[in-house]
Design a protein around this motif. Structure first.
Motif, PDB file in Angstrom:
ATOM      1  N   ALA A   1       0.855  -1.189   0.000  1.00 62.10           N
ATOM      2  CA  ALA A   1       0.000   0.000   0.000  1.00 62.10           C
ATOM      3  C   ALA A   1       0.890   1.237   0.000  1.00 62.10           C
ATOM      4  CB  ALA A   1      -0.909   0.005   1.221  1.00 62.10           C
ATOM      5  N   THR A   2       0.788   2.033  -1.052  1.00 61.71           N
ATOM      6  CA  THR A   2       1.577   3.258  -1.178  1.00 61.71           C
ATOM      7  C   THR A   2       0.662   4.455  -0.998  1.00 61.71           C
ATOM      8  OG1 THR A   2       3.030   2.140  -2.765  1.00 61.71           O
ATOM      9  CG2 THR A   2       3.167   4.550  -2.646  1.00 61.71           C
ATOM     10  N   PHE A   3       0.932   5.257   0.013  1.00 58.13           N
ATOM     11  CA  PHE A   3       0.126   6.454   0.232  1.00 58.13           C
ATOM     12  C   PHE A   3       0.500   7.517  -0.796  1.00 58.13           C
ATOM     13  CE2 PHE A   3      -0.182   4.165   4.151  1.00 58.13           C
ATOM     14  CZ  PHE A   3      -1.485   4.408   4.584  1.00 58.13           C
TER      15      PHE A   3
ATOM     16  N   ASP B   1      -5.040  -4.960   8.020  1.00 54.28           N
ATOM     17  CA  ASP B   1      -4.811  -6.012   9.024  1.00 54.28           C
ATOM     18  C   ASP B   1      -5.050  -5.507  10.450  1.00 54.28           C
ATOM     19  OD1 ASP B   1      -4.113  -7.706   6.956  1.00 54.28           O
ATOM     20  OD2 ASP B   1      -1.958  -7.380   7.184  1.00 54.28           O
ATOM     21  N   GLY B   2      -6.041  -4.629  10.606  1.00 54.26           N
ATOM     22  CA  GLY B   2      -6.391  -4.125  11.932  1.00 54.26           C
ATOM     23  C   GLY B   2      -5.617  -2.907  12.382  1.00 54.26           C
ATOM     24  N   GLU B   3      -4.647  -2.454  11.587  1.00 57.47           N
ATOM     25  CA  GLU B   3      -3.871  -1.272  11.926  1.00 57.47           C
ATOM     26  C   GLU B   3      -4.301  -0.101  11.046  1.00 57.47           C
ATOM     27  OE1 GLU B   3      -1.734  -1.472  14.574  1.00 57.47           O
ATOM     28  OE2 GLU B   3      -2.620  -3.483  14.687  1.00 57.47           O
ATOM     29  N   VAL B   4      -4.236   1.116  11.589  1.00 56.56           N
ATOM     30  CA  VAL B   4      -4.690   2.314  10.871  1.00 56.56           C
ATOM     31  C   VAL B   4      -3.496   3.265  10.724  1.00 56.56           C
ATOM     32  CG1 VAL B   4      -6.403   4.170  10.803  1.00 56.56           C
ATOM     33  CG2 VAL B   4      -6.948   2.003  11.949  1.00 56.56           C
ATOM     34  N   PRO B   5      -2.726   3.122   9.627  1.00 52.69           N
ATOM     35  CA  PRO B   5      -1.488   3.891   9.492  1.00 52.69           C
ATOM     36  C   PRO B   5      -1.625   5.251   8.805  1.00 52.69           C
ATOM     37  CG  PRO B   5      -1.607   2.257   7.773  1.00 52.69           C
ATOM     38  CD  PRO B   5      -2.857   2.102   8.587  1.00 52.69           C
ATOM     39  N   GLY B   6      -2.830   5.601   8.323  1.00 56.52           N
ATOM     40  CA  GLY B   6      -2.960   6.876   7.623  1.00 56.52           C
ATOM     41  C   GLY B   6      -4.328   7.064   7.009  1.00 56.52           C
ATOM     42  N   HIS B   7      -4.371   7.901   5.960  1.00 55.13           N
ATOM     43  CA  HIS B   7      -5.617   8.271   5.301  1.00 55.13           C
ATOM     44  C   HIS B   7      -5.478   8.077   3.792  1.00 55.13           C
ATOM     45  CE1 HIS B   7      -5.524  10.526   9.093  1.00 55.13           C
ATOM     46  NE2 HIS B   7      -6.844  10.492   9.063  1.00 55.13           N
ATOM     47  N   ILE B   8      -6.630   8.005   3.112  1.00 53.31           N
ATOM     48  CA  ILE B   8      -6.607   8.030   1.656  1.00 53.31           C
ATOM     49  C   ILE B   8      -6.158   9.436   1.220  1.00 53.31           C
ATOM     50  CG2 ILE B   8      -8.332   6.236   1.405  1.00 53.31           C
ATOM     51  CD1 ILE B   8     -10.429   8.372   0.882  1.00 53.31           C
ATOM     52  N   PRO B   9      -5.566   9.556   0.008  1.00 51.98           N
ATOM     53  CA  PRO B   9      -5.493   8.606  -1.095  1.00 51.98           C
ATOM     54  C   PRO B   9      -4.393   7.561  -0.916  1.00 51.98           C
ATOM     55  CG  PRO B   9      -4.455  10.662  -1.721  1.00 51.98           C
ATOM     56  CD  PRO B   9      -5.063  10.892  -0.367  1.00 51.98           C
ATOM     57  N   VAL B  10      -4.636   6.381  -1.537  1.00 54.43           N
ATOM     58  CA  VAL B  10      -3.679   5.283  -1.436  1.00 54.43           C
ATOM     59  C   VAL B  10      -3.821   4.378  -2.655  1.00 54.43           C
ATOM     60  CG1 VAL B  10      -5.223   3.698  -0.219  1.00 54.43           C
ATOM     61  CG2 VAL B  10      -2.768   3.574   0.205  1.00 54.43           C
ATOM     62  N   ARG B  11      -2.715   3.733  -3.009  1.00 55.04           N
ATOM     63  CA  ARG B  11      -2.720   2.743  -4.095  1.00 55.04           C
ATOM     64  C   ARG B  11      -2.315   1.397  -3.515  1.00 55.04           C
ATOM     65  NH1 ARG B  11      -1.753   2.532 -10.002  1.00 55.04           N
ATOM     66  NH2 ARG B  11      -0.825   0.505 -10.472  1.00 55.04           N
ATOM     67  N   LEU B  12      -3.079   0.363  -3.869  1.00 62.48           N
ATOM     68  CA  LEU B  12      -2.832  -0.997  -3.388  1.00 62.48           C
ATOM     69  C   LEU B  12      -2.416  -1.868  -4.563  1.00 62.48           C
ATOM     70  CD1 LEU B  12      -6.163  -1.352  -1.358  1.00 62.48           C
ATOM     71  CD2 LEU B  12      -4.035  -0.324  -0.589  1.00 62.48           C
ATOM     72  N   ASP B  13      -1.298  -2.576  -4.406  1.00 60.41           N
ATOM     73  CA  ASP B  13      -0.795  -3.445  -5.471  1.00 60.41           C
ATOM     74  C   ASP B  13      -0.425  -4.803  -4.896  1.00 60.41           C
ATOM     75  OD1 ASP B  13      -0.422  -1.659  -7.988  1.00 60.41           O
ATOM     76  OD2 ASP B  13       0.471  -0.479  -6.360  1.00 60.41           O
TER      77      ASP B  13
ATOM     78  N   LYS C   1       6.182   6.555   2.603  1.00 68.88           N
ATOM     79  CA  LYS C   1       4.931   6.256   3.308  1.00 68.88           C
ATOM     80  C   LYS C   1       4.309   5.029   2.658  1.00 68.88           C
ATOM     81  CE  LYS C   1       1.525   7.261   6.214  1.00 68.88           C
ATOM     82  NZ  LYS C   1       1.641   7.045   7.670  1.00 68.88           N
ATOM     83  N   VAL C   2       4.776   3.848   3.089  1.00 72.22           N
ATOM     84  CA  VAL C   2       4.340   2.577   2.516  1.00 72.22           C
ATOM     85  C   VAL C   2       4.044   1.610   3.650  1.00 72.22           C
ATOM     86  CG1 VAL C   2       4.988   0.622   1.042  1.00 72.22           C
ATOM     87  CG2 VAL C   2       5.769   2.927   0.473  1.00 72.22           C
ATOM     88  N   THR C   3       2.996   0.790   3.471  1.00 68.63           N
ATOM     89  CA  THR C   3       2.739  -0.294   4.408  1.00 68.63           C
ATOM     90  C   THR C   3       2.329  -1.530   3.616  1.00 68.63           C
ATOM     91  OG1 THR C   3       1.663  -0.890   6.504  1.00 68.63           O
ATOM     92  CG2 THR C   3       0.283   0.203   4.847  1.00 68.63           C
TER      93      THR C   3
ATOM     94  N   ARG D   1       0.140  11.672  -2.407  1.00 69.12           N
ATOM     95  CA  ARG D   1      -0.009  13.079  -2.021  1.00 69.12           C
ATOM     96  C   ARG D   1      -1.441  13.529  -2.336  1.00 69.12           C
ATOM     97  NH1 ARG D   1       5.180  14.902  -1.210  1.00 69.12           N
ATOM     98  NH2 ARG D   1       6.803  13.766  -2.370  1.00 69.12           N
ATOM     99  N   PRO D   2      -2.131  14.166  -1.404  1.00 66.95           N
ATOM    100  CA  PRO D   2      -3.515  14.611  -1.658  1.00 66.95           C
ATOM    101  C   PRO D   2      -3.620  15.605  -2.809  1.00 66.95           C
ATOM    102  CG  PRO D   2      -3.042  14.639   0.686  1.00 66.95           C
ATOM    103  CD  PRO D   2      -1.728  14.400  -0.004  1.00 66.95           C
ATOM    104  N   ALA D   3      -2.566  16.385  -3.036  1.00 63.42           N
ATOM    105  CA  ALA D   3      -2.647  17.440  -4.052  1.00 63.42           C
ATOM    106  C   ALA D   3      -2.604  16.889  -5.473  1.00 63.42           C
ATOM    107  CB  ALA D   3      -1.511  18.445  -3.841  1.00 63.42           C
ATOM    108  N   ASN D   4      -1.684  15.958  -5.748  1.00 65.64           N
ATOM    109  CA  ASN D   4      -1.501  15.498  -7.130  1.00 65.64           C
ATOM    110  C   ASN D   4      -1.494  13.973  -7.272  1.00 65.64           C
ATOM    111  OD1 ASN D   4       0.923  14.838  -5.957  1.00 65.64           O
ATOM    112  ND2 ASN D   4       2.140  16.351  -7.100  1.00 65.64           N
TER     113      ASN D   4
END
Length: 340
Positions: free
Chosen positions: A141-143, A301-313, A155-157, A145-148
């Motif tokens: 999961a790569t977080f 997996d039950g942890e909350v590391p941040g906010h959207i936007p995010v890309r999942l691969d 910032k990866v989990t 930038r909200p702007a672009n």
């Protein structure tokens, strides 16, 4: 290059399972010695320590890890493994070099419902001796930038079971807040669930699957996973398969609350898929973007590391995992998880 060590490294979370970890770990150690399984271990001191211990152990050559705790401990160990792989991939380090298992002691143990790993500590150690291993996918999961919506490389989990935005993330936030206050009783998740249902609200998003937009509008919840189970038995992505290379996603769009409440029983009986107007997607890549300035938290997996936007691969390579040899609870394990 550091010499590779094929012995097991146990990472023990003493705070898991309402303080039951130490007694269970002592039982595990006795069985390890009886079976002559060579191992090392370390105990975590605080949140995030399991990830650091794993990174350090991987740098020292360890490739076989066991998390002694709950899903949160497993998640941290996974993140340690994956961050080491990502930072050393140029040296030929691969995800498939590593093996991950769990001695399930924590208050949350949803991953084992898909892997067939038993709750009995000594039985888990027996699986190690038997070399009862399989493979499964991992999600990066790569977080953004909200702007672009450019990637934030620092910032990866990672995820090996299930996550979500909206319903899931709010419940997890509340559960984790209560745990931080020292509450560890069995009803903590149920109480958080009731609180979130009582304060339900929708949020606007755009969702892309393999870079093509598939949804834009208000929704109540987004769930995505490679495992089926969360929240003590809910099946928000009932068709998810651990090793098929795809993320399953369920989108619950905004609808009358009474209609939503009528669908809740299907979260637990595995019959949610096909229910209208819910959307069900399979994809190797999913991007979740906010459609307003509203910042929704996101859970893995039950942890909350941040906010959207995010890309999942879904990562190309697969992780070796410990699996139960008596997989009757989920017949699919026999056909989908490949022993080696």
């Amino acid at each position: 290059m550091t010499e590779r060590k094929d012995i097991w490294y146990f990472i023990v979370n003493p705070r898991a399972g309402s303080g039951k970890t130490i007694s269970q770990w002592q039982k595990a150690e006795r069985r390890l010695r009886q079976l002559k399984v060579v191992y090392r271990f370390a105990k975590t001191m605080d949140v995030g320590h399991a990830e650091t211990l794993t990174l350090d152990a991987a740098a020292d050559g360890f490739r076989r890890f066991m998390a002694v705790g709950g899903d949160g401990t497993v998640h941290e160990v996974l993140c340690g493994i994956m961050k080491y792989v990502d930072s050393h991939s140029g040296e030929g380090v691969k995800v498939s070099d590593f093996t991950l298992g769990v001695v399930p002691i924590g208050s949350g143990n949803d991953w084992i419902k898909s892997t067939g790993v038993p709750r009995d500590t000594e039985e888990v150690i027996e699986l190690i001796k038997k070399k009862s291993f399989g493979k499964q996918d991992v999600v990066r999961a790569t977080f953004l930038r909200p702007a672009n919506y450019e990637p934030l490389p620092d910032k990866v989990t990672y995820m090996l079971n299930i996550g979500g935005v909206g319903f899931d993330s709010r419940v997890c936030e509340r559960v984790n807040d209560q745990k931080a206050l020292g509450q560890t009783h069995k009803m903590i998740y149920f109480k958080a669930l009731l609180n979130v249902i009582g304060n339900f609200y929708s949020f606007p998003v755009r969702i892309l699957a393999n870079d093509a937009q598939i949804f834009e509008g208000e929704c109540y919840s987004i769930a995505y996973g490679i495992g089926k189970y969360s929240g003590g038995g809910m099946r928000q992505v009932p068709s998810a398969i651990l090793d098929d290379g795809l993320l399953n996603m369920t989108i619950i769009p905004k609808m009358p609350i009474i209609s939503l409440l009528c669908k809740l029983p299907k979260l637990f009986n595995g019959k949610l898929e096909g229910t209208r107007p819910l959307m069900f997607i399979k994809s190797r890549s999913i991007t979740i973007l906010p459609a307003s300035e509203q910042m929704e938290s996101i859970e893995f997996d039950g942890e909350v590391p941040g906010h959207i936007p995010v890309r999942l691969d879904v990562v190309e390579d697969q992780l070796n995992i410990l699996v139960g040899d008596d997989s009757g609870i989920i017949e699919e394990i026999k056909s989908r998880i490949r022993k080696h």
